[in-house]
Design a protein around this motif. Structure first.
Motif, PDB file in Angstrom:
ATOM      1  N   THR A 207       0.822  -1.208   0.000  1.00  0.00           N
ATOM      2  CA  THR A 207       0.000   0.000   0.000  1.00  0.00           C
ATOM      3  C   THR A 207       0.862   1.267   0.000  1.00  0.00           C
ATOM      4  O   THR A 207       0.480   2.278  -0.599  1.00  0.00           O
ATOM      5  CB  THR A 207      -0.959   0.039   1.211  1.00  0.00           C
ATOM      6  OG1 THR A 207      -0.210  -0.090   2.423  1.00  0.00           O
ATOM      7  CG2 THR A 207      -1.972  -1.092   1.147  1.00  0.00           C
ATOM      8  N   ARG A 211       0.486   3.885  -2.958  1.00  0.00           N
ATOM      9  CA  ARG A 211       0.061   5.237  -2.586  1.00  0.00           C
ATOM     10  C   ARG A 211       0.931   6.290  -3.268  1.00  0.00           C
ATOM     11  O   ARG A 211       0.432   7.334  -3.712  1.00  0.00           O
ATOM     12  CB  ARG A 211       0.126   5.404  -1.063  1.00  0.00           C
ATOM     13  CG  ARG A 211      -0.437   6.731  -0.611  1.00  0.00           C
ATOM     14  CD  ARG A 211      -0.386   6.904   0.885  1.00  0.00           C
ATOM     15  NE  ARG A 211      -0.909   8.207   1.235  1.00  0.00           N
ATOM     16  CZ  ARG A 211      -0.842   8.759   2.436  1.00  0.00           C
ATOM     17  NH1 ARG A 211      -0.286   8.080   3.446  1.00  0.00           N
ATOM     18  NH2 ARG A 211      -1.332   9.963   2.668  1.00  0.00           N
ATOM     19  N   SER A 214      -0.361   7.088  -6.787  1.00  0.00           N
ATOM     20  CA  SER A 214      -1.785   7.368  -6.968  1.00  0.00           C
ATOM     21  C   SER A 214      -2.042   8.867  -6.863  1.00  0.00           C
ATOM     22  O   SER A 214      -1.640   9.503  -5.880  1.00  0.00           O
ATOM     23  CB  SER A 214      -2.617   6.639  -5.904  1.00  0.00           C
ATOM     24  OG  SER A 214      -3.942   7.118  -5.893  1.00  0.00           O
ATOM     25  N   ILE A 216      -4.662  10.282  -6.095  1.00  0.00           N
ATOM     26  CA  ILE A 216      -5.623  10.520  -5.011  1.00  0.00           C
ATOM     27  C   ILE A 216      -5.018  10.141  -3.657  1.00  0.00           C
ATOM     28  O   ILE A 216      -5.012  10.932  -2.710  1.00  0.00           O
ATOM     29  CB  ILE A 216      -6.920   9.720  -5.252  1.00  0.00           C
ATOM     30  CG1 ILE A 216      -7.626  10.237  -6.505  1.00  0.00           C
ATOM     31  CG2 ILE A 216      -7.855   9.814  -4.043  1.00  0.00           C
ATOM     32  CD1 ILE A 216      -8.818   9.422  -6.921  1.00  0.00           C
ATOM     33  N   LYS A 217      -4.456   8.936  -3.571  1.00  0.00           N
ATOM     34  CA  LYS A 217      -3.967   8.432  -2.283  1.00  0.00           C
ATOM     35  C   LYS A 217      -2.752   9.198  -1.775  1.00  0.00           C
ATOM     36  O   LYS A 217      -2.438   9.156  -0.582  1.00  0.00           O
ATOM     37  CB  LYS A 217      -3.617   6.949  -2.404  1.00  0.00           C
ATOM     38  CG  LYS A 217      -4.808   6.058  -2.718  1.00  0.00           C
ATOM     39  CD  LYS A 217      -4.348   4.629  -2.990  1.00  0.00           C
ATOM     40  CE  LYS A 217      -5.484   3.763  -3.501  1.00  0.00           C
ATOM     41  NZ  LYS A 217      -5.017   2.410  -3.879  1.00  0.00           N
ATOM     42  N   TYR A 223      -6.704  10.394   1.246  1.00  0.00           N
ATOM     43  CA  TYR A 223      -6.321   8.990   1.464  1.00  0.00           C
ATOM     44  C   TYR A 223      -7.318   8.258   2.362  1.00  0.00           C
ATOM     45  O   TYR A 223      -7.649   7.100   2.138  1.00  0.00           O
ATOM     46  CB  TYR A 223      -4.906   8.930   2.058  1.00  0.00           C
ATOM     47  CG  TYR A 223      -4.366   7.526   2.216  1.00  0.00           C
ATOM     48  CD1 TYR A 223      -4.448   6.594   1.177  1.00  0.00           C
ATOM     49  CD2 TYR A 223      -3.752   7.129   3.405  1.00  0.00           C
ATOM     50  CE1 TYR A 223      -3.938   5.321   1.315  1.00  0.00           C
ATOM     51  CE2 TYR A 223      -3.242   5.853   3.552  1.00  0.00           C
ATOM     52  CZ  TYR A 223      -3.336   4.954   2.506  1.00  0.00           C
ATOM     53  OH  TYR A 223      -2.845   3.683   2.655  1.00  0.00           O
ATOM     54  N   THR A 226     -10.195   6.157   0.954  1.00  0.00           N
ATOM     55  CA  THR A 226      -9.944   4.943   0.171  1.00  0.00           C
ATOM     56  C   THR A 226      -9.889   3.706   1.068  1.00  0.00           C
ATOM     57  O   THR A 226      -9.633   3.798   2.274  1.00  0.00           O
ATOM     58  CB  THR A 226      -8.607   5.048  -0.592  1.00  0.00           C
ATOM     59  OG1 THR A 226      -7.516   5.002   0.354  1.00  0.00           O
ATOM     60  CG2 THR A 226      -8.542   6.347  -1.381  1.00  0.00           C
ATOM     61  N   GLY A 227     -10.107   2.558   0.456  1.00  0.00           N
ATOM     62  CA  GLY A 227     -10.050   1.296   1.199  1.00  0.00           C
ATOM     63  C   GLY A 227      -8.668   1.001   1.739  1.00  0.00           C
ATOM     64  O   GLY A 227      -8.529   0.371   2.799  1.00  0.00           O
ATOM     65  N   ASP A 228      -7.614   1.472   1.035  1.00  0.00           N
ATOM     66  CA  ASP A 228      -6.242   1.216   1.488  1.00  0.00           C
ATOM     67  C   ASP A 228      -5.953   1.855   2.837  1.00  0.00           C
ATOM     68  O   ASP A 228      -5.149   1.353   3.619  1.00  0.00           O
ATOM     69  CB  ASP A 228      -5.236   1.740   0.457  1.00  0.00           C
ATOM     70  CG  ASP A 228      -5.001   0.734  -0.657  1.00  0.00           C
ATOM     71  OD1 ASP A 228      -5.622  -0.345  -0.612  1.00  0.00           O
ATOM     72  OD2 ASP A 228      -4.211   1.026  -1.568  1.00  0.00           O
ATOM     73  N   TYR A 229      -6.572   2.990   3.100  1.00  0.00           N
ATOM     74  CA  TYR A 229      -6.360   3.656   4.383  1.00  0.00           C
ATOM     75  C   TYR A 229      -6.768   2.741   5.532  1.00  0.00           C
ATOM     76  O   TYR A 229      -6.032   2.586   6.518  1.00  0.00           O
ATOM     77  CB  TYR A 229      -7.151   4.958   4.448  1.00  0.00           C
ATOM     78  CG  TYR A 229      -7.155   5.599   5.821  1.00  0.00           C
ATOM     79  CD1 TYR A 229      -6.084   6.382   6.242  1.00  0.00           C
ATOM     80  CD2 TYR A 229      -8.224   5.408   6.711  1.00  0.00           C
ATOM     81  CE1 TYR A 229      -6.073   6.962   7.501  1.00  0.00           C
ATOM     82  CE2 TYR A 229      -8.222   5.980   7.968  1.00  0.00           C
ATOM     83  CZ  TYR A 229      -7.145   6.764   8.365  1.00  0.00           C
ATOM     84  OH  TYR A 229      -7.137   7.322   9.615  1.00  0.00           O
TER      85      TYR A 229
END
Length: 450
Positions: A207, A211, A214, A216-217, A223, A226-229
């Motif tokens: 991730t 990140r 990205s 966005i991320k 961040y 997002t699901g990664d957060y």
């Protein structure tokens, strides 16, 4: 009306960026990129990073890349595989600050040795260096061997099975080793405990890199949407659970736990993969083991024995040339620098592409071939052409530890098993996720020796 405004803003931003480019942009070539987002959209997966980097270097051995407009946390910088610039950077005692992309590791590793800089880094480096003195390393061999014996038991059930994925098995081994050596604690990861830690490290590494690429991320303000957060928060809870509460100590423990097991696991896996592909090399490693040990299958291995494994050491060095555990490292300029007529501005990120440097035919003839013999009489006249453990003031503090551990476990595996490629042959998908990994595992076939 909104469309007109958007177009006006795009044109304004383009000319603003063009006008405000530094001398550095004019000096070093910049591959074509998106007007607004630069080169950030070119990488859609971690398995694309190396291929995209190779294409960028068709414009020169040092290129300027831009990751979004100037408001982006990681804006633009240089990516290089040029020997002279790398030597200039790594030899410098001014260029010891890590590049801005390391900021995404900060919530995990805090101000540990990997990320810190300045007087804080110097103080911690000085305190921790004696822990890797060779007299102390001698005492760790017993731990390497004991953890290796557990691994051998695990590998027995894969005798002549079509495929074994080494990745998780080796990672659990190295986790057992680092915890017992660096922390004096047995965690029995190979027996099924603490597997969540390994998965959390893997998730964090992936991730963090995703990140950075990205649009966005990369922003903290976005961040958390997002699901990664939330995946990261879950991983951090596991990684920081039950660790010592004194912040400085915890940060160094987190750093050692990560760097001390994941990088070494990568090197071991790729070495075994290379041995499977090159039976003539594997046979030379095996014969060296028989020469060192009278009871070659189950000897009591000592520090002195590991030092005698000269050909295996060449195998490991060649593996780390082709598959450096840390394929890229970064620095950040805190003042304007002059290099060979170029001006490198203050606040510039510089990424050193070790993976590309190691495959330069000027330094390594037939660079794509696995040839351990090249290290038998390695000419060190260009010391910065081979830097699997970095170099200069910020070189890897644990490189001798890592080489001993890799020798210990690989020698044990080679004595017990013949390592063969899978049928059909498994092709690794290289993925720089902070540490170099294979996106589809590292798979071989094992056959128990008579």
């Amino acid at each position: 009306m909104l469309l007109v405004a958007a177009l006006f803003f795009a044109v304004f931003l383009y000319f603003f960026l063009k006008k405000n480019r530094t001398k550095n942009d004019k000096s070093f070539p910049q591959p074509p990129g998106n007007i607004l987002l630069g080169h950030i959209l070119y990488i859609t997966s971690t398995t694309h990073i190396l291929d995209v980097a190779k294409k960028n270097f068709s414009y020169g051995n040092t290129v300027t890349l831009r990751f979004g407009p100037d408001i982006c946390p990681i804006r633009k910088g240089l990516v290089t595989q040029d020997y002279n610039l790398i030597q200039f950077i790594l030899n410098s005692r001014k260029l010891i600050k890590k590049s801005e992309n390391y900021i995404f590791l900060k919530k995990w590793l805090g101000n540990g040795l990997l990320i810190s800089d300045g007087d804080y880094w110097k103080r911690h480096r000085k305190i921790l260096t004696p822990a890797f003195h060779f007299e102390i390393l001698k005492n760790f061999v017993e731990v390497f061997e004991a953890a290796g014996d557990v691994l051998m038991e695990k590998l027995q059930k894969y005798d002549e099975v079509a495929t074994v994925d080494l990745d998780i098995l080796i990672t659990l081994y190295t986790l057992d080793v680092i915890c017992e050596t660096a922390m004096g604690t047995k965690i029995n990861a190979q027996s099924g405990q603490n597997i969540a830690y390994v998965e959390s490290v893997r998730n964090m590494c992936k991730t963090v890199i995703e990140r950075a690429f990205s649009p966005i991320k990369v922003f903290d303000q976005l961040y958390w949407l997002t699901g990664d957060y939330y995946k990261q928060q879950k991983a951090l809870k596991i990684l920081h659970d039950d660790v010592l509460s004194i912040s400085e100590l915890r940060e160094e423990v987190d750093t050692f736990m990560f760097e001390g097991h994941d990088t070494t696991a990568s090197g071991i896996c790729f070495a075994l993969y290379c041995l499977a592909d090159h039976p003539e090399v594997q046979e030379k490693v095996f014969q060296e083991q028989k020469e060192i040990f009278e009871d070659w299958k189950n000897p009591e291995t000592t520090y002195s024995d590991l030092q005698k494994m000269k050909y295996l050491e060449c195998v490991l060095k060649e593996t780390l040339r082709l598959y450096p555990s840390v394929p890229v490292i970064g620095r950040y300029t805190t003042e304007e620098m002059n290099f060979d007529g170029y001006v490198i501005p203050k606040n510039t990120n510089i990424v050193i592409f070790i993976y590309g440097l190691h495959r330069n035919p000027d330094y390594f003839p037939e660079p794509e071939k696995f040839k351990p013999e090249r290290f038998e009489n390695f000419n060190n006249s260009l010391p910065f052409s081979y830097i699997p453990f970095s170099a200069g003031p910020r070189n890897c503090i644990g490189q001798k530890f890592a080489m001993l551990e890799m020798k210990s476990v690989i020698s044990k595996i080679v004595r017990q098993f013949e390592i063969k490629p899978t049928v059909p042959r498994h092709e690794v998908q290289l993925s720089p996720e902070t540490v170099l990994k294979s996106g589809n595992g590292v798979k071989v076939t094992l056959k128990k020796r008579d």
